[in-house]
Design a protein around this motif. Structure first.
Motif, short mmCIF file in Angstrom:
data_model
loop_
_atom_site.label_atom_id
_atom_site.label_comp_id
_atom_site.label_asym_id
_atom_site.label_seq_id
_atom_site.Cartn_x
_atom_site.Cartn_y
_atom_site.Cartn_z
N ALA A 188 4.32 -9.02 25.50
CA ALA A 188 5.67 -8.51 25.76
C ALA A 188 6.35 -8.05 24.47
O ALA A 188 7.00 -6.99 24.44
CB ALA A 188 6.50 -9.60 26.44
N LEU A 189 6.21 -8.84 23.41
CA LEU A 189 6.83 -8.47 22.13
C LEU A 189 6.27 -7.16 21.59
O LEU A 189 7.01 -6.30 21.10
CB LEU A 189 6.62 -9.59 21.11
CG LEU A 189 7.53 -10.82 21.22
CD1 LEU A 189 7.12 -11.87 20.19
CD2 LEU A 189 8.99 -10.44 21.02
N ILE A 240 6.72 -2.11 19.10
CA ILE A 240 6.44 -0.68 19.19
C ILE A 240 7.73 0.16 19.17
O ILE A 240 7.84 1.11 18.38
CB ILE A 240 5.60 -0.37 20.44
CG1 ILE A 240 4.19 -0.93 20.29
CG2 ILE A 240 5.53 1.14 20.67
CD1 ILE A 240 3.44 -0.42 19.09
N PRO A 241 8.76 -0.18 19.99
CA PRO A 241 10.01 0.59 19.91
C PRO A 241 10.67 0.50 18.55
O PRO A 241 11.22 1.50 18.04
CB PRO A 241 10.88 -0.05 21.00
CG PRO A 241 9.92 -0.64 21.96
CD PRO A 241 8.78 -1.13 21.12
N LEU A 242 10.63 -0.68 17.92
CA LEU A 242 11.26 -0.85 16.61
C LEU A 242 10.53 -0.04 15.55
O LEU A 242 11.16 0.64 14.73
CB LEU A 242 11.28 -2.33 16.24
CG LEU A 242 12.00 -2.69 14.93
CD1 LEU A 242 13.47 -2.29 14.99
CD2 LEU A 242 11.87 -4.19 14.65
N LEU A 244 -0.57 1.09 17.45
CA LEU A 244 -1.93 0.86 16.96
C LEU A 244 -2.91 1.52 17.91
O LEU A 244 -2.73 1.48 19.13
CB LEU A 244 -2.23 -0.64 16.89
CG LEU A 244 -1.53 -1.46 15.81
CD1 LEU A 244 -1.84 -2.93 16.00
CD2 LEU A 244 -1.95 -1.00 14.43
N GLY A 245 -3.95 2.15 17.37
CA GLY A 245 -5.00 2.70 18.20
C GLY A 245 -5.80 1.58 18.84
O GLY A 245 -5.71 0.41 18.44
N LEU A 246 -6.56 1.90 19.86
CA LEU A 246 -7.33 0.88 20.57
C LEU A 246 -8.29 0.14 19.65
O LEU A 246 -8.39 -1.09 19.69
CB LEU A 246 -8.10 1.52 21.73
CG LEU A 246 -7.25 2.13 22.85
CD1 LEU A 246 -8.14 2.65 23.96
CD2 LEU A 246 -6.26 1.12 23.39
N LYS A 247 -8.99 0.87 18.82
CA LYS A 247 -9.96 0.23 17.93
C LYS A 247 -9.25 -0.60 16.86
O LYS A 247 -9.77 -1.61 16.41
CB LYS A 247 -10.88 1.27 17.29
CG LYS A 247 -11.81 1.93 18.29
CD LYS A 247 -12.98 2.63 17.61
CE LYS A 247 -12.53 3.84 16.82
NZ LYS A 247 -13.67 4.55 16.21
N GLN A 248 -8.05 -0.18 16.46
CA GLN A 248 -7.29 -0.97 15.51
C GLN A 248 -6.84 -2.29 16.14
O GLN A 248 -6.86 -3.34 15.48
CB GLN A 248 -6.08 -0.17 15.02
CG GLN A 248 -6.46 1.01 14.12
CD GLN A 248 -5.26 1.89 13.81
OE1 GLN A 248 -4.49 2.24 14.70
NE2 GLN A 248 -5.10 2.24 12.55
N GLU A 283 -1.32 3.37 25.76
CA GLU A 283 -2.11 3.02 24.58
C GLU A 283 -3.29 3.95 24.42
O GLU A 283 -3.66 4.33 23.32
CB GLU A 283 -2.61 1.57 24.71
CG GLU A 283 -1.51 0.53 24.63
CD GLU A 283 -0.90 0.45 23.25
OE1 GLU A 283 -1.49 1.01 22.33
OE2 GLU A 283 0.15 -0.16 23.11
N GLY A 284 -3.93 4.31 25.56
CA GLY A 284 -5.14 5.11 25.47
C GLY A 284 -4.86 6.57 25.24
O GLY A 284 -5.61 7.27 24.58
N SER A 285 -3.74 7.07 25.78
CA SER A 285 -3.50 8.50 25.75
C SER A 285 -3.20 9.02 24.36
O SER A 285 -3.31 10.20 24.10
CB SER A 285 -2.32 8.84 26.67
OG SER A 285 -1.15 8.18 26.22
N ALA A 286 -2.82 8.14 23.47
CA ALA A 286 -2.50 8.59 22.12
C ALA A 286 -3.61 8.35 21.14
O ALA A 286 -3.44 8.51 19.95
CB ALA A 286 -1.23 7.89 21.63
N ASP A 287 -4.77 7.97 21.65
CA ASP A 287 -5.84 7.59 20.75
C ASP A 287 -6.60 8.75 20.17
O ASP A 287 -7.65 8.58 19.59
CB ASP A 287 -6.80 6.62 21.44
CG ASP A 287 -6.42 5.20 21.15
OD1 ASP A 287 -7.17 4.33 21.56
OD2 ASP A 287 -5.39 4.97 20.51
N ASP A 288 -6.10 9.98 20.36
CA ASP A 288 -6.72 11.09 19.66
C ASP A 288 -6.55 10.89 18.16
O ASP A 288 -7.31 11.42 17.36
CB ASP A 288 -6.06 12.41 20.08
CG ASP A 288 -6.34 12.70 21.54
OD1 ASP A 288 -7.46 12.37 21.99
OD2 ASP A 288 -5.46 13.24 22.22
#
Length: 396
Positions: free
Chosen positions: A188-189, A195-197, A208-212, A378-383
């Motif tokens: 939740a945090l 993320i918003p902050l 953070l990317g998925l692999k990160q 999370e996944g859609s920005a992993d380019d």
């Protein structure tokens, strides 16, 4: 889980085990009663059979020469499929979908005359996708091994002071709830606060990317075991100093609340690694493999239980003798559980290095393109993951 622990403590193990049986019966009844109201499409094909066909077909055609520059090479593909040519990775599997003789290999309706000799490009690419994610899947196993240490943590908590007040004592078995609570809070945090902050501070969408996320979870999991080793060393020294080392059932004056930093870190690790792995599998595997993607993490948990048992067996077999107590002795005060935890921490840091190598070899993530979870934020920005390996220098 917390209620069950209280029932076991108050009414005994027979009732404690009986309650889950009743709950599972009710769960089964609920499942079958609700089943008719759900849409249940029939499976188009058995993916295990499909994988077997690809392996058999590629082996039977092992003498066929593959040439990526040959424009006349024909490949068998499904009608309407966007995949008409296989990728260049794991090229030896491409033989499974090569049409050597159209008249013999294909039926009049376009289907393969022998599916064990000719497969579609989609089948080949599905197997390639699974093989490609296996190394990264294996790295999450040790994180799950750390989660599987609940029996030792139960033993540890039972020999510590668990009183909140003079009359209220937390059952040792309830401490596992702190891990679940920590994971929930961290998820939740991360999603609603961090993320918003971070996006507001940087002035652009940040995550953070998925692999990160997976790598950070592995690293923090190893750190949590190091923290647990330090806590156990202090607890053991306290037990020896208080003269109760020969009594494994006696509790020291050291508060069991000292275990909370460990649960706090392990919960963060689960929130990053567990969620990251699930999103990674959904994003990277084709839509036709959705059932595989949804079960890979659970399979990893099952495999981790076996690995954890193997590690304990090795420790007991090699580090014990007539004049030497095992690290994981039944008397926690006589053993050296801190050494065992340091071993897991070392394996965790080694796994992180192994993960960096797997991540680099894997290359950039697909993101939401072509996956079954393209709308997952999370996944859609992993380019951006094309540069993920460079970002690990700061993570390390």
């Amino acid at each position: 889980m917390t209620c069950l622990v209280y029932i076991q403590d108050a009414l005994g193990w027979k009732v404690g085990f009986g309650v889950p049986v009743v709950l599972m019966i009710l769960s089964t009844l609920s499942f079958f009663l609700a089943s008719p109201i759900y849409v249940k499409p029939k499976a188009k094909a058995n993916w295990l059979v499909g994988f077997a066909r690809v392996l058999v077909a590629s082996f039977r055609k092992r003498r066929i020469e593959l040439c990526s520059q040959n424009p006349d090479e024909l490949y068998h593909h499904r009608k309407g499929s966007a995949l008409v040519v296989p990728s260049e990775r794991i090229r030896f599997l491409n033989r499974a979908c090569v049409i050597t003789n159209p008249e013999e290999d294909l039926m009049p309706d376009g289907r393969a005359s022998d599916p064990w000799c000719l497969c579609t490009v989609d089948q080949v690419e599905e197997l390639k996708a699974l093989i490609k994610v296996i190394p990264i899947w294996s790295t999450g196993m040790l994180v799950s091994v750390n989660v599987c240490q609940n029996s030792f943590l139960l033993l540890q908590a039972s020999t510590m002071n668990r009183h909140i007040t003079s009359k209220f004592e937390i059952p040792a078995g309830s401490f596992y709830a702190f891990l679940l609570l920590s994971s929930t809070i961290w998820i939740a945090l991360y999603d609603r606060v961090i993320i918003p902050l971070a996006s507001k501070i940087r002035g652009k969408p940040t995550r953070l990317g998925l692999k990160q996320k997976i790598g950070l979870g592995i690293l923090v999991s190893a750190a949590s075991m190091a923290v647990l080793a330090i806590i156990e060393r202090v607890r053991r020294e306290t037990a020896i100093r208080e003269g109760i080392s020969d009594n494994p059932d006696a509790a020291t004056h050291m508060s069991a609340m000292w275990l909370l930093p460990f649960y706090f870190l392990l919960g963060f690790s689960e929130a990053m690694n567990g969620v990251g792995q699930n999103e990674f599998f959904y994003t990277e595997l084709p839509k036709s493999m959705s059932s595989v993607a949804s079960n890979l993490f659970s399979i990893g948990l099952s495999a981790a239980s076996l690995v954890a048992s193997f590690i304990v067996s090795v420790v007991r077999g090699f580090i014990s003798g007539e004049n030497q107590e095992s690290w994981v002795s039944s008397n926690i005060n006589k053993g050296h559980y801190d050494y065992y935890y340091w071993l897991l921490a070392t394996l965790g840091f080694a796994t992180f290095i192994y993960y960096l190598a797997c991540s680099k070899a894997y290359g950039p993530c697909k993101g939401g393109q072509g996956g079954i979870a393209g709308d997952v934020r999370e996944g859609s920005a992993d380019d951006d993951d094309a540069d993920v390996d460079d970002d690990y220098s700061s993570l390390s």
